[in-house]
Design an enzyme around this catalytic site. Structure first.
Site, PDB file in Angstrom:
ATOM      1  N   GLU A 197       0.825  -1.216   0.000  1.00  0.00           N
ATOM      2  CA  GLU A 197       0.000   0.000   0.000  1.00  0.00           C
ATOM      3  C   GLU A 197       0.859   1.266   0.000  1.00  0.00           C
ATOM      4  OE1 GLU A 197      -3.030  -0.152   3.045  1.00  0.00           O
ATOM      5  OE2 GLU A 197      -4.293  -1.403   1.780  1.00  0.00           O
ATOM      6  N   GLU A 386      -5.658  -8.130  -1.053  1.00  0.00           N
ATOM      7  CA  GLU A 386      -6.354  -7.946   0.231  1.00  0.00           C
ATOM      8  C   GLU A 386      -7.799  -7.630  -0.081  1.00  0.00           C
ATOM      9  OE1 GLU A 386      -4.768  -5.210   3.141  1.00  0.00           O
ATOM     10  OE2 GLU A 386      -2.709  -5.763   2.672  1.00  0.00           O
TER      11      GLU A 386
HETATM   12  P1  P53 Z   1      -7.380  -2.888   9.331  1.00  0.00           P
HETATM   13  C1  P53 Z   1      -5.516   1.574   6.664  1.00  0.00           C
HETATM   14  C2  P53 Z   1      -4.418   1.829   7.431  1.00  0.00           C
HETATM   15  C3  P53 Z   1      -3.337   1.000   7.382  1.00  0.00           C
HETATM   16  C4  P53 Z   1      -3.354  -0.066   6.534  1.00  0.00           C
HETATM   17  O1  P53 Z   1      -7.080  -2.763   7.768  1.00  0.00           O
HETATM   18  C5  P53 Z   1      -4.447  -0.308   5.775  1.00  0.00           C
HETATM   19  C6  P53 Z   1      -5.531   0.492   5.841  1.00  0.00           C
HETATM   20  C7  P53 Z   1      -6.709   0.196   5.041  1.00  0.00           C
HETATM   21  O2  P53 Z   1      -6.498   0.527   3.713  1.00  0.00           O
HETATM   22  O3  P53 Z   1      -4.448  -1.218   4.831  1.00  0.00           O
HETATM   23  C8  P53 Z   1      -4.447  -2.595   4.808  1.00  0.00           C
HETATM   24  O4  P53 Z   1      -6.374  -3.829   9.882  1.00  0.00           O
HETATM   25  C9  P53 Z   1      -3.148  -3.138   5.207  1.00  0.00           C
HETATM   26  C10 P53 Z   1      -3.249  -4.201   6.233  1.00  0.00           C
HETATM   27  C11 P53 Z   1      -4.454  -3.938   7.121  1.00  0.00           C
HETATM   28  C12 P53 Z   1      -5.701  -4.008   6.248  1.00  0.00           C
HETATM   29  O5  P53 Z   1      -5.654  -2.990   5.312  1.00  0.00           O
HETATM   30  O6  P53 Z   1      -7.261  -1.518   9.861  1.00  0.00           O
HETATM   31  O7  P53 Z   1      -2.312  -3.527   4.141  1.00  0.00           O
HETATM   32  O8  P53 Z   1      -2.034  -4.222   6.926  1.00  0.00           O
HETATM   33  O9  P53 Z   1      -4.538  -4.802   8.202  1.00  0.00           O
HETATM   34  C13 P53 Z   1      -7.015  -3.918   6.983  1.00  0.00           C
HETATM   35  O10 P53 Z   1      -8.773  -3.437   9.450  1.00  0.00           O
END
Ligand code: P53
Length: 491
Positions: A197, A386
């Site tokens: 990301e 994801e």
């Molecule tokens: P969670 C937000 C902030 C940081 C990572 O998110 C994020 C996001 C959402 O876009 O992205 C991804 O755990 C990331 C994962 C993360 C997942 O989204 O806040 O690549 O590490 O766990 C889900 O529910």
């Protein structure tokens, strides 16, 4: 029609959210290790102690003041330190993934397991051998590793000694780490992603930094260094093994205009350029897009670009494009009273969609739209690396067995699988699907355990209590049928 032969079904985790074992095997610390748990409405803190002993709970991105040191405070809980103990339970988890029929497992290599402070010239052998074992075991189970090289876990010592990604020195340190990975795991790993990301550096500043010009200057400069680092890694990865397929990874919330007011259409398109195309264009096309000037000018950004950088970007373009997709957001130039916040975006509510318990709009059609528009733009193979529903799960006792009836998760996933199938039928070259947190893990955004994504439940709560035992949720059996039928049996 439908999913092609050999479609890569699987799941995804990241080292920092899954492994735990934060101070074992010679591993160095990451910022995440000193970050507390939070909730949807209360933030996570990074914690440190000042030279005079004062304890501080700071923002997640804050810098360490002179003389201070990162520390676990006695009254705080740090969920990533133990996480779900994947470091010790990976073999057991691989058995479960194989039982579901996984063809691919997306995981990340903890940079600080190989380079504890980031500046060593030779890697920590224990870390190198740890991942070798994981890859060998995956292969023994017929599971292809898909490896992210950087998933929000730059070694903390490197952030302290160099200041972070705004320092060009990070490029060489990262490239040395990547080179070690390509050399050590040649023949074991074929699919790589450079930086998870990568666009979050930019999209999160409005949320955390208040969107000042300084914040944008910093983020754009950090991104430039990450682009160059990624492009150099791609070149080296190809040189070490021409079979290596190396991709980018971009967070892709769909952005829609709220109304048909042309100003809204333009605002939504500009948002998409900033959030997604800026990074995608650099990594796929190997050059900054024309609209970069508009983005930089808006915040008076002066990008420091050195000789050779542009050549590196052009020579280090990725082989495929991967993205995370959870939700969509609405952009408007009008006043709105009905707003929603989720996934670090705040915007107007979309009346056509329903929202998760964490306020994320559930939008499978948005996934089809992403797949079709991204493929049309980039014309390289795609992977959805994801996707999933973060939800509360309840364990119930039935006839002496523990069950988790997560039909809400199955409903979410089923519709997204259908969206992928339609996109494939419409011509998109989609290689694989790795739903996020296939085994429950620590939420990145909130630090919660109770926000669960998995097919596999992990007995762990938000205070660090639990056996860490694994349980199969109903979705486990659903996904097993989905994979066995190559996406046809979704009942
Ligand atoms: P969670 C937000 C902030 C940081 C990572 O998110 C994020 C996001 C959402 O876009 O992205 C991804 O755990 C990331 C994962 C993360 C997942 O989204 O806040 O690549 O590490 O766990 C889900 O529910």
């Amino acid at each position: 029609m439908g999913f092609p032969e050999g479609f890569l079904w699987g799941g995804a985790v990241s080292a920092g959210q899954y492994e735990g074992g934060w101070n074992e095997g010679g591993r160095g610390a990451c910022r995440m290790d000193y970050t507390t748990g939070g909730t949807r409405t209360s933030p996570r803190y990074a914690t440190y102690v000042l030279a005079d002993g004062t304890e501080v709970k700071a923002g997640r991105e804050d810098r360490l003041p002179e003389g201070a040191h990162w520390a676990s405070l006695p009254d705080c809980y740090y969920p990533n330190q133990v996480a779900v103990d994947g470091y010790h339970r990976i073999d057991e988890d691989i058995e479960l993934m194989a039982e579901m029929g996984f063809k691919v497992f997306r995981m990340s290599i903890g940079w600080s397991r190989l380079y504890p402070t980031g500046t060593e010239t030779v890697p920590n052998r224990e870390g190198v051998e740890y991942y070798r074992h994981v890859f060998e075991n995956l292969r023994a189970h017929g599971i292809e590793p898909l490896v992210t090289l950087l998933h929000f876990d730059t070694p903390l010592a490197l952030e302290q000694s160099c200041g972070g990604w705004e320092n060009r020195a990070l490029i060489d340190h990262f490239v040395r780490f990547c080179t070690t990975c390509f050399m050590e795991y040649k023949g074991l790993v074929r699919y790589w992603l450079t930086i998870n990301e990568i666009n979050n550096l930019l999209s999160l500043i409005d949320f955390f930094g208040g969107g000042s010009d300084e914040a944008y200057q910093l983020a754009y400069q950090q991104l430039h260094h990450q682009f160059v680092a990624s492009a150099k890694a791609v070149q080296i990865g190809h040189a070490i093994d021409q079979d290596n397929m190396i991709g980018c990874m971009i967070a892709s919330a769909a952005t829609y205009p709220h109304t048909c007011d042309p100003a809204d259409i333009l605002a939504a398109e500009h948002k998409r350029q900033e959030n997604a195309y800026y990074c995608g264009d650099v990594q796929v096309f190997g050059r900054y897009p024309v609209f970069s000037k508009r983005l930089w000018d808006a915040h008076n950004v002066q990008l420091a670009i050195e000789d050779g950088d542009m050549d590196d970007l052009a020579a280090g373009t990725v082989d495929f494009y991967t993205f995370s997709y959870y939700n969509s957001n609405v952009v408007t130039t009008h006043e709105v009273t009905d707003t929603v916040g989720g996934n670090f975006q705040v915007g107007a509510r979309n009346e056509y969609l329903t929202y998760s318990d964490w306020g994320w709009a559930m939008d499978p059609t948005g996934l089809q739209w992403q797949l079709e528009t991204l493929y049309d733009r980039y014309q390289v193979p795609l992977m959805v690396v994801e996707n999933g529903l973060g939800a509360f799960d309840e364990v119930v006792e039935e006839a002496g067995e523990q069950r988790i009836h997560d039909d809400y998760r199955v409903d979410y996933l089923r519709e997204h699988v259908r969206a992928m199938e339609t996109a494939i039928e419409n011509g998109v070259d989609l290689w694989g699907y790795t739903p996020w947190g296939c085994i429950d893990l620590v939420s990145m955004g909130t630090g919660e355990m109770r926000k669960r994504y998995g097919f596999i439940y992990v007995d762990m709560d938000d205070e660090g209590r639990g056996t860490l035992d694994r349980l199969r949720k109903d979705s486990f059996w659903w996904y097993q049928r989905c994979i066995a039928s190559n996406g046809e049996d979704l009942a």
